[in-house]
Design a protein around this motif. Structure first.
Motif, PDB file in Angstrom:
ATOM      1  N   ASP B 177      61.006   5.024  37.433  1.00 52.67           N
ATOM      2  CA  ASP B 177      61.226   3.743  36.751  1.00 52.67           C
ATOM      3  C   ASP B 177      59.949   2.919  36.651  1.00 52.67           C
ATOM      4  N   ALA B 178      59.041   3.122  37.603  1.00 53.46           N
ATOM      5  CA  ALA B 178      57.808   2.328  37.603  1.00 53.46           C
ATOM      6  C   ALA B 178      56.753   2.921  36.670  1.00 53.46           C
ATOM      7  N   HIS B 179      57.076   4.027  36.027  1.00 51.79           N
ATOM      8  CA  HIS B 179      56.066   4.614  35.136  1.00 51.79           C
ATOM      9  C   HIS B 179      56.109   3.898  33.781  1.00 51.79           C
ATOM     10  N   CYS B 180      55.018   3.989  33.067  1.00 50.74           N
ATOM     11  CA  CYS B 180      54.962   3.384  31.733  1.00 50.74           C
ATOM     12  C   CYS B 180      54.055   4.237  30.856  1.00 50.74           C
ATOM     13  N   GLY B 181      54.653   5.088  30.084  1.00 46.51           N
ATOM     14  CA  GLY B 181      53.901   5.927  29.155  1.00 46.51           C
ATOM     15  C   GLY B 181      53.500   7.251  29.771  1.00 46.51           C
ATOM     16  N   MET B 182      53.609   8.295  28.958  1.00 41.81           N
ATOM     17  CA  MET B 182      53.163   9.603  29.436  1.00 41.81           C
ATOM     18  C   MET B 182      52.592  10.427  28.289  1.00 41.81           C
ATOM     19  N   GLU B 183      51.805  11.409  28.679  1.00 45.07           N
ATOM     20  CA  GLU B 183      51.267  12.389  27.736  1.00 45.07           C
ATOM     21  C   GLU B 183      51.811  13.751  28.149  1.00 45.07           C
ATOM     22  N   VAL B 184      52.286  14.505  27.169  1.00 45.86           N
ATOM     23  CA  VAL B 184      52.979  15.761  27.479  1.00 45.86           C
ATOM     24  C   VAL B 184      52.478  16.866  26.563  1.00 45.86           C
ATOM     25  N   VAL B 185      52.217  18.022  27.148  1.00 46.19           N
ATOM     26  CA  VAL B 185      51.951  19.213  26.349  1.00 46.19           C
ATOM     27  C   VAL B 185      53.279  19.944  26.179  1.00 46.19           C
ATOM     28  N   LEU B 186      53.678  20.121  24.936  1.00 53.04           N
ATOM     29  CA  LEU B 186      54.953  20.788  24.656  1.00 53.04           C
ATOM     30  C   LEU B 186      54.774  22.309  24.669  1.00 53.04           C
ATOM     31  N   ALA B 187      55.881  23.000  24.576  1.00 52.79           N
ATOM     32  CA  ALA B 187      55.844  24.457  24.728  1.00 52.79           C
ATOM     33  C   ALA B 187      55.027  25.148  23.641  1.00 52.79           C
ATOM     34  N   ASP B 188      54.897  24.501  22.491  1.00 55.34           N
ATOM     35  CA  ASP B 188      54.082  25.116  21.436  1.00 55.34           C
ATOM     36  C   ASP B 188      52.622  24.705  21.523  1.00 55.34           C
ATOM     37  N   GLY B 189      52.280  23.944  22.546  1.00 54.50           N
ATOM     38  CA  GLY B 189      50.892  23.543  22.738  1.00 54.50           C
ATOM     39  C   GLY B 189      50.558  22.192  22.141  1.00 54.50           C
ATOM     40  N   GLU B 190      51.512  21.597  21.459  1.00 53.85           N
ATOM     41  CA  GLU B 190      51.254  20.289  20.856  1.00 53.85           C
ATOM     42  C   GLU B 190      51.259  19.199  21.935  1.00 53.85           C
ATOM     43  N   VAL B 191      50.446  18.145  21.697  1.00 53.35           N
ATOM     44  CA  VAL B 191      50.398  17.040  22.656  1.00 53.35           C
ATOM     45  C   VAL B 191      51.186  15.857  22.115  1.00 53.35           C
ATOM     46  N   LEU B 192      52.061  15.340  22.979  1.00 52.20           N
ATOM     47  CA  LEU B 192      52.907  14.199  22.623  1.00 52.20           C
ATOM     48  C   LEU B 192      52.549  13.042  23.544  1.00 52.20           C
ATOM     49  N   ARG B 193      52.485  11.846  23.009  1.00 51.60           N
ATOM     50  CA  ARG B 193      52.361  10.661  23.865  1.00 51.60           C
ATOM     51  C   ARG B 193      53.585   9.778  23.634  1.00 51.60           C
ATOM     52  N   THR B 194      54.121   9.252  24.711  1.00 45.91           N
ATOM     53  CA  THR B 194      55.328   8.432  24.606  1.00 45.91           C
ATOM     54  C   THR B 194      54.971   6.948  24.663  1.00 45.91           C
ATOM     55  N   GLY B 195      55.979   6.114  24.375  1.00 47.10           N
ATOM     56  CA  GLY B 195      55.778   4.661  24.424  1.00 47.10           C
ATOM     57  C   GLY B 195      54.694   4.241  23.454  1.00 47.10           C
ATOM     58  N   MET B 196      53.890   3.295  23.843  1.00 47.47           N
ATOM     59  CA  MET B 196      52.846   2.799  22.960  1.00 47.47           C
ATOM     60  C   MET B 196      51.712   3.798  22.793  1.00 47.47           C
ATOM     61  N   GLY B 197      51.708   4.837  23.620  1.00 48.91           N
ATOM     62  CA  GLY B 197      50.703   5.891  23.475  1.00 48.91           C
ATOM     63  C   GLY B 197      50.830   6.628  22.157  1.00 48.91           C
ATOM     64  N   ALA B 198      52.007   6.495  21.528  1.00 52.14           N
ATOM     65  CA  ALA B 198      52.200   7.156  20.234  1.00 52.14           C
ATOM     66  C   ALA B 198      51.471   6.434  19.112  1.00 52.14           C
ATOM     67  N   MET B 199      51.025   5.229  19.374  1.00 54.88           N
ATOM     68  CA  MET B 199      50.306   4.468  18.346  1.00 54.88           C
ATOM     69  C   MET B 199      48.803   4.569  18.647  1.00 54.88           C
ATOM     70  N   PRO B 200      48.049   5.207  17.770  1.00 53.86           N
ATOM     71  CA  PRO B 200      46.655   5.533  18.103  1.00 53.86           C
ATOM     72  C   PRO B 200      45.799   4.357  18.555  1.00 53.86           C
ATOM     73  N   LYS B 201      45.987   3.188  18.010  1.00 50.58           N
ATOM     74  CA  LYS B 201      45.089   2.089  18.378  1.00 50.58           C
ATOM     75  C   LYS B 201      45.693   1.134  19.413  1.00 50.58           C
ATOM     76  N   ALA B 202      46.848   1.481  19.921  1.00 53.98           N
ATOM     77  CA  ALA B 202      47.511   0.562  20.859  1.00 53.98           C
ATOM     78  C   ALA B 202      46.719   0.433  22.153  1.00 53.98           C
ATOM     79  N   LYS B 203      46.692  -0.770  22.702  1.00 56.62           N
ATOM     80  CA  LYS B 203      46.025  -1.013  23.985  1.00 56.62           C
ATOM     81  C   LYS B 203      47.056  -1.262  25.080  1.00 56.62           C
ATOM     82  N   THR B 204      48.300  -0.931  24.790  1.00 52.22           N
ATOM     83  CA  THR B 204      49.386  -1.319  25.688  1.00 52.22           C
ATOM     84  C   THR B 204      50.195  -0.121  26.185  1.00 52.22           C
ATOM     85  N   TRP B 205      49.520   1.038  26.266  1.00 49.62           N
ATOM     86  CA  TRP B 205      50.230   2.267  26.631  1.00 49.62           C
ATOM     87  C   TRP B 205      50.928   2.123  27.990  1.00 49.62           C
ATOM     88  N   ALA B 206      50.239   1.528  28.921  1.00 46.80           N
ATOM     89  CA  ALA B 206      50.803   1.412  30.275  1.00 46.80           C
ATOM     90  C   ALA B 206      51.423   0.041  30.520  1.00 46.80           C
TER      91      ALA B 206
END
Lengths: 195, 558
Positions: B177-206
């Protein structure tokens, strides 16, 4: 976001030669490292236990720096062993309680080091006599080390394991013909090495 | 080299060659000696064919290398098993759920990306341990606290993904619950970022958790849908002061109002620290420091009359025992609460808690700890349990069933950790059910079980519920361990019969626990399997983790 890397040079160290294997039986500890890698650099002991003190002050280990767990396990690990495991060569050996062994061996894994438990000792607090078990737990090679001077014999065994280029059967001297069951009584100590 | 099941030696060799091309030969492990290090150090199956083993291990240093490994594994159909630091001891360690998997060891991914003591967060890679981040914070003089589990040697990322918990304020104790944002390598090798990490210029990922659209972070916890390579965590601002206060109650029936008080003050937010319950009269635990001291030194030495009264108690109660406690001023129950904040706030919170407790519990007494201001100093001087102020320490390591005070020498332990209702009735019912089971069910008889007798008080890590944690020592005798495994399975079954599911469990029991969450013909598991098949059609990512198997192994490997 550049971040800060924490140094981890285990494989650099390994490139010079394999250190210890995890297998607790000493023949499996056979290593072909350089002399520096075979040197015992630190001896970890617990001054609250006579057996541990005797192990640490044995002349065979006189060249190594002694680290007392009683002064604080976390501090000992952070201040001395982390830097050593990060950059250094040489073996850390100890005769401590099993929890100390557990803690330090797990921390060593974090830096890709290889811990090896050489023997377990079930000590009778009244006499200092102990039942000993060497070898991997499942194999359960039982040995009896008669007499209360067994810590000294463990110091010699550790030295032999560390230094012998062949490392053949370096714990054999601990196992007289008679063997005893590991009784699980008294308190429990472990002799170990981390390369 | 022994290839994973169903993989030919030639295919495996080709995959290993590709892994080496990604990370360098030095970081691909195939020798028996190296692979020993990836077995579960506490496994009850040691010495049997069922003990989980890795066929190889590979240690990437970057997200790009993780991508390369995943892509190579996909090409060759190699099962992977990702670990952060592999320190999930007592719950399976670093051994794969599916024997023969290649362990993806993320310890080299140990960058501390960012720590803000203005917005109070950190972003780290999976190889960063609590000790690493704590030392970094100390070295930089940052004014934030960590929330560390026991004993703090594991990975922040790994612990959060396993739903691990800690010891400071409730907002931070639940690590996922205390986490905020993650980066994940999916099974096909693609990289996913969750939360505000999905927005390239966001400064609020965490800083902002939700991002936009469905919140998918939970899919990557206790699962095998991706390999998490970065996570943000909210941190507590370093408080000006902290203190622990103890509420003491003298009658058995006070347990009800004590728990009601606990819930009220915690859920109101005026007692944010871990609510630790104990029973000095029953010689049972209490605050964690006391508990740890017991593990090191053995159970408290009670006089014979006291010990006999405890032995004669039923469900922790007898009228004579209660009278003995009142006469000798030994509390039946205690509740330790820890407060953090400005001195004035800490004092006000403690004062308010005393008023609330006094109104609810006739005759309640109170014991205030010292108001402390320096966490590191307080921890070093053992004025407080270090983890309660965010300080990791190895001294705690003997926790569980391995310390000198334990009469049963063990080489490991496993935790049985069901979630029970947060009420006195819940505590009493769990004690009744598990005590009766231990006395009457053959498979449970004569087995050492930590924390059950004479009375078990729950762990307070999570808000709103209790964890009823029992421990089993793992010993060197395979027959005893076999009995422990059977007993553990029986406890899972009994717990499920009462609606108590595990919040986390050792790898070897994950199928059984997942099957216990069986509402509507296992609709939840079937949903997981649908996700698995869609996200990881070849089933290469951590097959079997938390009971989720890929299609091709669903019938055979479980």
């Amino acid at each position: 976001m550049d971040g800060e890397w924490l140094r981890l040079d285990r494989r650099g160290v390994l490139a010079g030669g394999t250190m210890l294997s995890l297998a607790a039986a000493c023949p499996a500890l056979a290593a072909v490292g350089t002399p520096a890698e075979r040197t015992i650099r630190y001896v970890v002991f617990d001054s609250r236990f006579r057996e541990s003190r005797e192990f640490a002050r044995h002349p065979a280990l006189a060249h190594a720096e002694r680290l007392d767990v009683a002064a604080g396990l976390t501090r000992l690990w952070q201040d001395r062993l982390v830097p050593h495991w990060r950059d250094g060569t040489g073996i850390v050996a100890g005769l401590t309680t099993r929890p100390v062994w557990d803690g330090l061996s797990q921390q060593a894994l974090h830096q890709f080091r290889r811990p090896a438990k050489l023997a377990l000792h079930s000590v009778d607090p009244a006499t200092g006599l102990a039942a000993h078990r060497t070898g991997a737990a499942a194999r359960g090679s039982l040995a009896d080390c008669a007499g209360a001077d067994w810590p000294a014999r463990m110091a010699l065994a550790v030295t032999a394991c560390a230094a012998s280029p062949s490392r053949a059967d370096c714990l054999a001297g601990l196992a007289p013909a008679a063997s005893a069951r590991f009784r699980g009584e008294g308190f429990h100590l472990a002799t170990w090495m981390i390369g | 080299m022994t290839p994973p099941p169903g993989i030919s030696p030639a295919t495996f060799a080709a995959a290993i060659e590709e892994f080496a091309g990604v990370v360098g030969k030095a970081w691909v492990f195939t020798s028996d000696a190296d692979l020993e290090l990836y077995r579960d150090a506490y496994s009850p199956l040691r010495g049997s064919d069922e003990d989980r083993r890795a066929s190889a291990a590979v240690a990437p240093a970057s997200v790009e290398e993780v991508q390369g490994i995943v892509r190579a594994a996909n090409r060759h159909g190699i099962p992977l098993y990702a670990i952060s630091t592999g320190r999930n001891l007592g719950y399976g360690g670093s051994a794969p759920a599916y024997s023969g998997s290649v362990v993806v060891d993320l310890k080299r991914m140990n960058r501390i990306i960012e720590v803000s003591d203005s917005n109070h967060y950190a972003i780290v890679e999976p190889g960063v341990s609590y000790f690493d981040l704590y030392n970094h914070i100390q070295e930089k003089g940052l004014k934030v606290w960590l929330d560390v589990p026991d004993p703090g040697w594991g990975s922040l990322v790994g612990n959060a993904l396993d739903h691990g918990v800690g010891h400071t304020a409730s907002r931070f104790r639940n690590h996922f619950d205390a986490h905020c944002g993650m980066e994940v390598v999916l099974a096909d090798g693609e990289v996913l970022r969750t939360g505000m990490g999905a927005m390239p210029k966001a400064k609020t990922w965490a800083q902002y958790k939700n991002g936009y659209g469905p919140i998918v972070d939970g899919l990557f916890s206790q699962s095998n849908f991706g390999i998490v390579t970065k996570m943000g965590f909210w941190l507590m601002p370093e408080p000006e002061a902290f203190m622990t206060g103890v509420i003491q109650a003298s009658r058995y029936d006070d347990l009800h109002q004590l728990v009601e008080t606990l819930k009220y003050v915690e859920n109101l937010g005026i007692a944010p620290g871990p609510p630790e319950m104990g029973s000095p009269l029953l010689g049972a635990g209490g605050d964690t420091k006391t508990l740890v001291d017991m593990f090191f030194s053995g159970p408290p030495r009670l006089d014979k009359q006291h010990a006999d009264l405890i032995a004669g108690a039923r469900l922790g109660y007898s009228a004579d025992l209660e009278r003995y406690g009142i006469d000798n001023r030994i509390p039946y129950w205690t509740l330790n609460l820890t407060f953090y904040g400005p001195r004035k706030v800490v004092a006000a919170q403690w004062e308010a808690v005393q008023d609330i407790a006094a109104a609810r519990i006739p005759g309640a007494t109170f014991k205030a700890g010292k108001v402390l201001t320096n966490a590191r100093e307080a921890a070093e001087q053992q004025q407080i349990y270090p983890q309660n102020v965010g300080v990791p320490n190895l001294e705690f390591f003997a926790f569980g069933t391995r310390a000198g005070g334990n009469p049963h020498p063990a080489r490991g332990h496993m935790w049985f950790s069901p979630v029970i209702p947060q009420s006195a009735e819940g505590i009493l019912e769990a004690n009744r059910v598990f005590d009766e089971a231990a006395r009457t069910i053959p498979v449970l008889k004569n087995l050492p079980m930590f924390n059950l007798r004479p009375f078990s008080l729950p762990s307070p890590f999570y808000e709103r519920t209790f964890l009823f944690i029992l421990g089993f020592p793992i010993v060197d005798d395979p027959e005893v361990n076999k009995a422990v495994v059977a007993a553990f399975r029986e406890l899972i079954r009994i717990g499920a019969d009462h609606g108590w599911g595990e919040y986390r469990t050792p790898t070897i029991f994950q199928d059984q626990v997942m099957n216990a969450y069986s509402y509507n013909d296992n609709a939840l598991l079937r949903f997981h399997q649908t996700m698995k098949d869609a996200l990881d059609p070849k089933g290469i990512l951590s097959p079997g983790r938390y009971g989720i198997w890929p299609r091709h192994l669903r019938e055979t490997a479980r």
